[in-house]
Design a protein around this motif. Structure first.
Motif, PDB file in Angstrom:
ATOM      1  N   VAL A   1     -17.167   8.754  10.408  1.00  0.00           N
ATOM      2  CA  VAL A   1     -18.142   7.960  11.158  1.00  0.00           C
ATOM      3  C   VAL A   1     -19.391   8.774  11.455  1.00  0.00           C
ATOM      4  O   VAL A   1     -20.507   8.267  11.382  1.00  0.00           O
ATOM      5  CB  VAL A   1     -17.521   7.367  12.452  1.00  0.00           C
ATOM      6  CG1 VAL A   1     -17.189   8.445  13.465  1.00  0.00           C
ATOM      7  CG2 VAL A   1     -18.436   6.336  13.058  1.00  0.00           C
ATOM      8  N   VAL A   2     -19.228  10.045  11.755  1.00  0.00           N
ATOM      9  CA  VAL A   2     -20.383  10.909  12.008  1.00  0.00           C
ATOM     10  C   VAL A   2     -21.183  11.093  10.723  1.00  0.00           C
ATOM     11  O   VAL A   2     -22.414  11.025  10.736  1.00  0.00           O
ATOM     12  CB  VAL A   2     -19.942  12.279  12.575  1.00  0.00           C
ATOM     13  CG1 VAL A   2     -21.138  13.181  12.804  1.00  0.00           C
ATOM     14  CG2 VAL A   2     -19.162  12.109  13.859  1.00  0.00           C
ATOM     15  N   GLU A   3     -20.489  11.289   9.634  1.00  0.00           N
ATOM     16  CA  GLU A   3     -21.180  11.459   8.355  1.00  0.00           C
ATOM     17  C   GLU A   3     -21.970  10.201   7.987  1.00  0.00           C
ATOM     18  O   GLU A   3     -23.089  10.293   7.476  1.00  0.00           O
ATOM     19  CB  GLU A   3     -20.190  11.799   7.250  1.00  0.00           C
ATOM     20  CG  GLU A   3     -20.869  12.124   5.942  1.00  0.00           C
ATOM     21  CD  GLU A   3     -19.891  12.546   4.869  1.00  0.00           C
ATOM     22  OE1 GLU A   3     -20.265  13.394   4.059  1.00  0.00           O
ATOM     23  OE2 GLU A   3     -18.763  12.026   4.840  1.00  0.00           O
ATOM     24  N   ARG A   4     -21.420   9.037   8.277  1.00  0.00           N
ATOM     25  CA  ARG A   4     -22.127   7.785   7.973  1.00  0.00           C
ATOM     26  C   ARG A   4     -23.437   7.675   8.753  1.00  0.00           C
ATOM     27  O   ARG A   4     -24.428   7.197   8.224  1.00  0.00           O
ATOM     28  CB  ARG A   4     -21.254   6.578   8.270  1.00  0.00           C
ATOM     29  CG  ARG A   4     -20.291   6.236   7.165  1.00  0.00           C
ATOM     30  CD  ARG A   4     -19.701   4.855   7.316  1.00  0.00           C
ATOM     31  NE  ARG A   4     -18.920   4.674   8.523  1.00  0.00           N
ATOM     32  CZ  ARG A   4     -17.641   4.997   8.663  1.00  0.00           C
ATOM     33  NH1 ARG A   4     -16.980   5.526   7.657  1.00  0.00           N
ATOM     34  NH2 ARG A   4     -17.014   4.779   9.795  1.00  0.00           N
ATOM     35  N   VAL A   5     -23.445   8.090  10.012  1.00  0.00           N
ATOM     36  CA  VAL A   5     -24.657   7.921  10.813  1.00  0.00           C
ATOM     37  C   VAL A   5     -25.642   9.073  10.680  1.00  0.00           C
ATOM     38  O   VAL A   5     -26.841   8.858  10.767  1.00  0.00           O
ATOM     39  CB  VAL A   5     -24.350   7.668  12.308  1.00  0.00           C
ATOM     40  CG1 VAL A   5     -23.566   6.397  12.494  1.00  0.00           C
ATOM     41  CG2 VAL A   5     -23.664   8.826  12.956  1.00  0.00           C
TER      42      VAL A   5
ATOM     43  N   GLU B   1     -12.842  12.452  15.544  1.00  0.00           N
ATOM     44  CA  GLU B   1     -11.683  13.237  15.124  1.00  0.00           C
ATOM     45  C   GLU B   1     -11.980  14.727  15.188  1.00  0.00           C
ATOM     46  O   GLU B   1     -13.058  15.172  14.795  1.00  0.00           O
ATOM     47  CB  GLU B   1     -11.322  12.899  13.676  1.00  0.00           C
ATOM     48  CG  GLU B   1     -10.813  11.501  13.478  1.00  0.00           C
ATOM     49  CD  GLU B   1      -9.366  11.348  13.874  1.00  0.00           C
ATOM     50  OE1 GLU B   1      -8.650  12.367  13.987  1.00  0.00           O
ATOM     51  OE2 GLU B   1      -8.947  10.205  14.072  1.00  0.00           O
ATOM     52  N   ALA B   2     -11.013  15.482  15.650  1.00  0.00           N
ATOM     53  CA  ALA B   2     -11.181  16.931  15.729  1.00  0.00           C
ATOM     54  C   ALA B   2     -11.267  17.561  14.338  1.00  0.00           C
ATOM     55  O   ALA B   2     -12.026  18.505  14.128  1.00  0.00           O
ATOM     56  CB  ALA B   2     -10.046  17.556  16.524  1.00  0.00           C
TER      57      ALA B   2
ATOM     58  N   SER C   1     -28.534  16.162  14.425  1.00  0.00           N
ATOM     59  CA  SER C   1     -27.388  17.005  14.756  1.00  0.00           C
ATOM     60  C   SER C   1     -27.910  18.312  15.343  1.00  0.00           C
ATOM     61  O   SER C   1     -29.116  18.515  15.423  1.00  0.00           O
ATOM     62  CB  SER C   1     -26.571  17.317  13.501  1.00  0.00           C
ATOM     63  OG  SER C   1     -26.089  16.133  12.934  1.00  0.00           O
ATOM     64  N   GLU C   2     -26.985  19.199  15.724  1.00  0.00           N
ATOM     65  CA  GLU C   2     -27.269  20.514  16.282  1.00  0.00           C
ATOM     66  C   GLU C   2     -27.717  20.389  17.736  1.00  0.00           C
ATOM     67  O   GLU C   2     -28.767  19.828  18.036  1.00  0.00           O
ATOM     68  CB  GLU C   2     -28.319  21.274  15.475  1.00  0.00           C
ATOM     69  CG  GLU C   2     -27.991  21.449  14.010  1.00  0.00           C
ATOM     70  CD  GLU C   2     -26.730  22.263  13.759  1.00  0.00           C
ATOM     71  OE1 GLU C   2     -26.395  23.150  14.567  1.00  0.00           O
ATOM     72  OE2 GLU C   2     -26.080  22.000  12.741  1.00  0.00           O
TER      73      GLU C   2
ATOM     74  N   ARG D   1     -21.027  16.044   8.975  1.00  0.00           N
ATOM     75  CA  ARG D   1     -19.787  15.854   9.722  1.00  0.00           C
ATOM     76  C   ARG D   1     -19.748  16.699  10.990  1.00  0.00           C
ATOM     77  O   ARG D   1     -18.729  16.804  11.635  1.00  0.00           O
ATOM     78  CB  ARG D   1     -18.582  16.190   8.846  1.00  0.00           C
ATOM     79  CG  ARG D   1     -18.374  15.213   7.719  1.00  0.00           C
ATOM     80  CD  ARG D   1     -17.183  15.625   6.875  1.00  0.00           C
ATOM     81  NE  ARG D   1     -17.074  14.770   5.712  1.00  0.00           N
ATOM     82  CZ  ARG D   1     -16.073  13.936   5.500  1.00  0.00           C
ATOM     83  NH1 ARG D   1     -15.080  13.865   6.336  1.00  0.00           N
ATOM     84  NH2 ARG D   1     -16.050  13.194   4.423  1.00  0.00           N
ATOM     85  N   THR D   2     -20.875  17.289  11.350  1.00  0.00           N
ATOM     86  CA  THR D   2     -20.901  18.160  12.519  1.00  0.00           C
ATOM     87  C   THR D   2     -21.212  17.368  13.784  1.00  0.00           C
ATOM     88  O   THR D   2     -21.875  16.332  13.743  1.00  0.00           O
ATOM     89  CB  THR D   2     -21.953  19.270  12.346  1.00  0.00           C
ATOM     90  OG1 THR D   2     -23.237  18.677  12.152  1.00  0.00           O
ATOM     91  CG2 THR D   2     -21.612  20.163  11.175  1.00  0.00           C
TER      92      THR D   2
END
Length: 100
Positions: free
Chosen positions: A45-49, A37-38, A68-69, A53-54
């Motif tokens: 889903v990103v936060e879960r993995v 999602e934008a 991340s990053e 949330r980035t």
């Protein structure tokens, strides 16, 4: 063909995400793309993995690494799967069907 062990969570037209995808392709690695999602507040889903949330976010099931990053991800891919890296011989050809 075995399932890719790399998953990249990304946004459409995100330059940081494209940087990671370019490195994956340059290294000939197979991967799954998960478009998220934008809206930052809906990236559950990103936060879960990854715990954040980035995007981009990378999950490497083979090594157990989640990160991340874009700069960190590109460096990780290069040192892990690039020439001389511990997994350099494990890079498969990127899918020619464009289904990333």
């Amino acid at each position: 063909m075995p399932e890719p062990h790399l998953t990249v969570y990304r946004l459409q037209a995100c330059p940081y995400c494209e940087r990671v995808v370019r490195k994956l392709n340059d290294l000939g690695l197979e991967y799954d793309s998960r478009f998220v999602e934008a809206r930052h507040s809906r990236r559950n889903v990103v936060e879960r993995v990854s715990g954040k949330r980035t995007v981009p976010a990378l999950v490497d099931e083979r090594t157990g690494v989640t990160m991340s990053e874009s700069g960190n991800i590109v460096e990780y891919l290069e040192t892990t799967y690039g020439e001389g890296g511990p997994m350099a011989g494990e890079a498969g050809a990127a899918r020619a069907d464009g289904g990333h």
